[in-house]
Design a protein around this motif. Sequence first.
Motif, PDB file in Angstrom:
ATOM      1  N   GLU A  60       0.821  -1.216   0.000  1.00  0.00           N
ATOM      2  CA  GLU A  60       0.000   0.000   0.000  1.00  0.00           C
ATOM      3  C   GLU A  60       0.858   1.271   0.000  1.00  0.00           C
ATOM      4  O   GLU A  60       0.409   2.325  -0.419  1.00  0.00           O
ATOM      5  CB  GLU A  60      -0.932   0.110   1.174  1.00  0.00           C
ATOM      6  N   ASN A  61       2.120   1.166   0.468  1.00  0.00           N
ATOM      7  CA  ASN A  61       2.973   2.356   0.461  1.00  0.00           C
ATOM      8  C   ASN A  61       3.487   2.693  -0.928  1.00  0.00           C
ATOM      9  O   ASN A  61       3.992   3.787  -1.166  1.00  0.00           O
ATOM     10  CB  ASN A  61       4.187   2.160   1.377  1.00  0.00           C
ATOM     11  N   LYS A  62       3.364   1.752  -1.831  1.00  0.00           N
ATOM     12  CA  LYS A  62       3.872   1.977  -3.187  1.00  0.00           C
ATOM     13  C   LYS A  62       2.734   2.147  -4.195  1.00  0.00           C
ATOM     14  O   LYS A  62       2.812   2.957  -5.104  1.00  0.00           O
ATOM     15  CB  LYS A  62       4.761   0.776  -3.570  1.00  0.00           C
ATOM     16  N   PHE A  63       1.671   1.335  -4.022  1.00  0.00           N
ATOM     17  CA  PHE A  63       0.580   1.344  -5.003  1.00  0.00           C
ATOM     18  C   PHE A  63      -0.712   1.791  -4.326  1.00  0.00           C
ATOM     19  O   PHE A  63      -1.052   1.273  -3.256  1.00  0.00           O
ATOM     20  CB  PHE A  63       0.372  -0.063  -5.595  1.00  0.00           C
ATOM     21  N   SER A  64      -1.439   2.709  -4.982  1.00  0.00           N
ATOM     22  CA  SER A  64      -2.706   3.082  -4.372  1.00  0.00           C
ATOM     23  C   SER A  64      -3.738   2.006  -4.708  1.00  0.00           C
ATOM     24  O   SER A  64      -3.731   1.458  -5.827  1.00  0.00           O
ATOM     25  CB  SER A  64      -3.159   4.450  -4.866  1.00  0.00           C
ATOM     26  N   ASN A  65      -4.560   1.700  -3.737  1.00  0.00           N
ATOM     27  CA  ASN A  65      -5.589   0.675  -3.914  1.00  0.00           C
ATOM     28  C   ASN A  65      -5.021  -0.612  -4.528  1.00  0.00           C
ATOM     29  O   ASN A  65      -5.475  -1.072  -5.580  1.00  0.00           O
ATOM     30  CB  ASN A  65      -6.686   1.253  -4.823  1.00  0.00           C
ATOM     31  N   PRO A  66      -4.015  -1.203  -3.873  1.00  0.00           N
ATOM     32  CA  PRO A  66      -3.276  -2.305  -4.517  1.00  0.00           C
ATOM     33  C   PRO A  66      -4.091  -3.567  -4.761  1.00  0.00           C
ATOM     34  O   PRO A  66      -3.738  -4.361  -5.624  1.00  0.00           O
ATOM     35  CB  PRO A  66      -2.138  -2.599  -3.532  1.00  0.00           C
ATOM     36  N   GLU A  67      -5.204  -3.762  -3.993  1.00  0.00           N
ATOM     37  CA  GLU A  67      -5.984  -4.993  -4.194  1.00  0.00           C
ATOM     38  C   GLU A  67      -6.943  -4.849  -5.375  1.00  0.00           C
ATOM     39  O   GLU A  67      -7.678  -5.779  -5.705  1.00  0.00           O
ATOM     40  CB  GLU A  67      -6.788  -5.363  -2.933  1.00  0.00           C
ATOM     41  N   TYR A  68      -6.923  -3.686  -6.007  1.00  0.00           N
ATOM     42  CA  TYR A  68      -7.816  -3.437  -7.131  1.00  0.00           C
ATOM     43  C   TYR A  68      -7.069  -3.637  -8.457  1.00  0.00           C
ATOM     44  O   TYR A  68      -5.957  -3.123  -8.633  1.00  0.00           O
ATOM     45  CB  TYR A  68      -8.365  -2.008  -7.011  1.00  0.00           C
ATOM     46  N   PHE A  69      -7.682  -4.390  -9.382  1.00  0.00           N
ATOM     47  CA  PHE A  69      -7.089  -4.628 -10.709  1.00  0.00           C
ATOM     48  C   PHE A  69      -7.415  -3.417 -11.571  1.00  0.00           C
ATOM     49  O   PHE A  69      -8.529  -3.266 -12.060  1.00  0.00           O
ATOM     50  CB  PHE A  69      -7.683  -5.909 -11.308  1.00  0.00           C
ATOM     51  N   ASP A  70      -6.431  -2.546 -11.728  1.00  0.00           N
ATOM     52  CA  ASP A  70      -6.678  -1.248 -12.350  1.00  0.00           C
ATOM     53  C   ASP A  70      -6.072  -1.185 -13.750  1.00  0.00           C
ATOM     54  O   ASP A  70      -4.852  -1.125 -13.912  1.00  0.00           O
ATOM     55  CB  ASP A  70      -6.053  -0.171 -11.444  1.00  0.00           C
ATOM     56  N   LEU A  71      -6.956  -1.178 -14.756  1.00  0.00           N
ATOM     57  CA  LEU A  71      -6.481  -1.180 -16.140  1.00  0.00           C
ATOM     58  C   LEU A  71      -5.749   0.095 -16.514  1.00  0.00           C
ATOM     59  O   LEU A  71      -5.047   0.137 -17.507  1.00  0.00           O
ATOM     60  CB  LEU A  71      -7.679  -1.341 -17.087  1.00  0.00           C
ATOM     61  N   LYS A  72      -5.963   1.135 -15.723  1.00  0.00           N
ATOM     62  CA  LYS A  72      -5.329   2.415 -16.066  1.00  0.00           C
ATOM     63  C   LYS A  72      -4.203   2.776 -15.100  1.00  0.00           C
ATOM     64  O   LYS A  72      -3.773   3.924 -15.056  1.00  0.00           O
ATOM     65  CB  LYS A  72      -6.393   3.520 -16.098  1.00  0.00           C
ATOM     66  N   ARG A  73      -3.733   1.802 -14.343  1.00  0.00           N
ATOM     67  CA  ARG A  73      -2.700   2.114 -13.344  1.00  0.00           C
ATOM     68  C   ARG A  73      -1.447   2.688 -14.026  1.00  0.00           C
ATOM     69  O   ARG A  73      -0.917   2.110 -14.964  1.00  0.00           O
ATOM     70  CB  ARG A  73      -2.336   0.841 -12.570  1.00  0.00           C
ATOM     71  N   ASN A  74      -1.024   3.821 -13.537  1.00  0.00           N
ATOM     72  CA  ASN A  74       0.127   4.477 -14.126  1.00  0.00           C
ATOM     73  C   ASN A  74       0.709   5.456 -13.106  1.00  0.00           C
ATOM     74  O   ASN A  74      -0.013   6.345 -12.667  1.00  0.00           O
ATOM     75  CB  ASN A  74      -0.314   5.234 -15.393  1.00  0.00           C
ATOM     76  N   PRO A  75       1.951   5.314 -12.686  1.00  0.00           N
ATOM     77  CA  PRO A  75       2.911   4.301 -13.098  1.00  0.00           C
ATOM     78  C   PRO A  75       2.591   2.927 -12.509  1.00  0.00           C
ATOM     79  O   PRO A  75       1.777   2.832 -11.585  1.00  0.00           O
ATOM     80  CB  PRO A  75       4.223   4.835 -12.524  1.00  0.00           C
ATOM     81  N   ASN A  76       3.229   1.910 -13.053  1.00  0.00           N
ATOM     82  CA  ASN A  76       3.024   0.558 -12.544  1.00  0.00           C
ATOM     83  C   ASN A  76       4.392  -0.108 -12.408  1.00  0.00           C
ATOM     84  O   ASN A  76       4.770  -0.979 -13.188  1.00  0.00           O
ATOM     85  CB  ASN A  76       2.123  -0.220 -13.518  1.00  0.00           C
ATOM     86  N   ASP A  77       5.119   0.345 -11.401  1.00  0.00           N
ATOM     87  CA  ASP A  77       6.517  -0.049 -11.270  1.00  0.00           C
ATOM     88  C   ASP A  77       6.638  -1.340 -10.451  1.00  0.00           C
ATOM     89  O   ASP A  77       7.264  -1.372  -9.391  1.00  0.00           O
ATOM     90  CB  ASP A  77       7.267   1.120 -10.603  1.00  0.00           C
ATOM     91  N   HIS A  78       6.027  -2.413 -10.950  1.00  0.00           N
ATOM     92  CA  HIS A  78       6.065  -3.694 -10.225  1.00  0.00           C
ATOM     93  C   HIS A  78       7.460  -4.320 -10.284  1.00  0.00           C
ATOM     94  O   HIS A  78       8.297  -3.890 -11.091  1.00  0.00           O
ATOM     95  CB  HIS A  78       5.011  -4.648 -10.802  1.00  0.00           C
ATOM     96  N   LEU A  79       7.668  -5.337  -9.436  1.00  0.00           N
ATOM     97  CA  LEU A  79       8.993  -5.980  -9.393  1.00  0.00           C
ATOM     98  C   LEU A  79       8.990  -7.345 -10.082  1.00  0.00           C
ATOM     99  O   LEU A  79       9.917  -8.138  -9.894  1.00  0.00           O
ATOM    100  CB  LEU A  79       9.425  -6.138  -7.925  1.00  0.00           C
ATOM    101  N   THR A  80       7.959  -7.613 -10.852  1.00  0.00           N
ATOM    102  CA  THR A  80       7.752  -8.960 -11.389  1.00  0.00           C
ATOM    103  C   THR A  80       8.871  -9.473 -12.297  1.00  0.00           C
ATOM    104  O   THR A  80       9.117 -10.672 -12.354  1.00  0.00           O
ATOM    105  CB  THR A  80       6.377  -8.989 -12.098  1.00  0.00           C
ATOM    106  N   PHE A  81       9.542  -8.587 -13.003  1.00  0.00           N
ATOM    107  CA  PHE A  81      10.675  -9.026 -13.827  1.00  0.00           C
ATOM    108  C   PHE A  81      12.009  -8.784 -13.113  1.00  0.00           C
ATOM    109  O   PHE A  81      13.063  -8.822 -13.732  1.00  0.00           O
ATOM    110  CB  PHE A  81      10.676  -8.299 -15.177  1.00  0.00           C
ATOM    111  N   GLY A  82      11.953  -8.529 -11.818  1.00  0.00           N
ATOM    112  CA  GLY A  82      13.171  -8.258 -11.078  1.00  0.00           C
ATOM    113  C   GLY A  82      13.544  -6.791 -11.183  1.00  0.00           C
ATOM    114  O   GLY A  82      12.745  -5.958 -11.661  1.00  0.00           O
TER     115      GLY A  82
END
Length: 396
Positions: free
Chosen positions: A317-339
Amino acid sequence: MDQRDILRVVTNEFSGLHTKEEKYNPFPWYKNMREKHPVYYDSKQGVWNVFLYEDAKRVISDKDAFSSKKSKELPLQNITNIDPPDHTRLRSLVSKAFTPKIVANWEPRIQDFTKGLLDQISKKNTIDIVEDLAYPLPVMVIAELLGIPTSDRNQFKEWSNSLVAGPSSTEDIQETINQKNKATSELKEYFSHIIQEKRKKSLEDIISVLIQAEENEGKLSAEELLSFCIVLLVAGNETTTNLISNAVYSFVENKTVWETLKQDPTLIPNAVEETLRYRSPVQVLPRRVKMDTEISGYKLTSGQLVFAWIGSANRDENKFSNPEYFDLKRNPNDHLTFGKGIHFCLGAPLARLEAKIALSELIKRYSTISIKEGYQIDPIESSFMNGLKSLPVIVE
Ligand code: HEM
């Protein structure tokens, strides 16, 4: 810390993720850990676990304090488990096979494969997203990129499965290690043969490009080439399968998404990106402490193992607003999924492209999609990956 210890740790005995539902939806447990034990020392295993975005990011990207050499005995030394300067040299060589231009050239072939797979099931109104699309597509693509006969695909998939499998309990650890070692030696033999053939006749596939790097510059050893082929097979298969099926699962779970994407397909790349954040195919990345350091006031000592829970970081929650929501317009989306940092996924553009094509084709063909009644969550048996073994849906 050897391979056995790492596998024991990833069984996550401390986690409380027992049921199939909990294994596929570890997010409430992550939330609890972020709130109560953001930096958790698992004293039974002697391993640190970090759950917050900033901590996970630091663990995976601070190469001076955290090493990618996770264990002493490895069945295969490869790009993912070495540190600079070896990593720097190898990475710069193999990157030649993954330039944006090369990846863009693959697009028509990926499209053909996707259409071919969906044509085969065009008469059915119940399809299995995993079996019919998400499972076969990435292996077809990798086989094509490596210039390997598609007839070897099933064998390929079996090897890849053995290499990514995690034990479901501590009793399975030895069996898992045996399987991994067997698959590794079979793959080595297989690729040695293929490489020999390609030395005689160079084509446009990745192996041929890398053989040229090896021959022209003499910097890529035969052993490195061999282990890189194996990494590509493993790193690019199950992860991309999970990305595609996790995306479809997220669409059926969040009802309006499909309709929105149908109306505006330009949002499909956003949907891929949001799936990567929301349901990362890889949930946890291990590192070894290289020199004594601190995380949020906790002292970590050289040699200890740390797990960076990127699946939790992506919902911080400190990085993403409303993180449990699947947001098609999320921007920025600086996830760590690719490392993050020097080991950032080399295949990220390819994975994004495959997922975009697969989802675009599904959305083009079907006006509605819903989960088959009575479906029970069927997660893959891995404690560091998030994905489904089957996902039957009704399409119209
Ligand atoms: C590295 C995830 C697809 C090739 C990584 C890392 C992650 C990751 C998290 C960093 C590991 C670390 O820091 O320890 C994923 C996900 C994928 C995906 C989630 C699909 C959705 C692919 C594909 C390929 C690939 C399609 C190639 C065909 C690699 C390679 C590395 C890597 C070679 C090692 C890079 C290095 O160590 O310098 N991947 N990957 N990946 N990935 Fe991927």
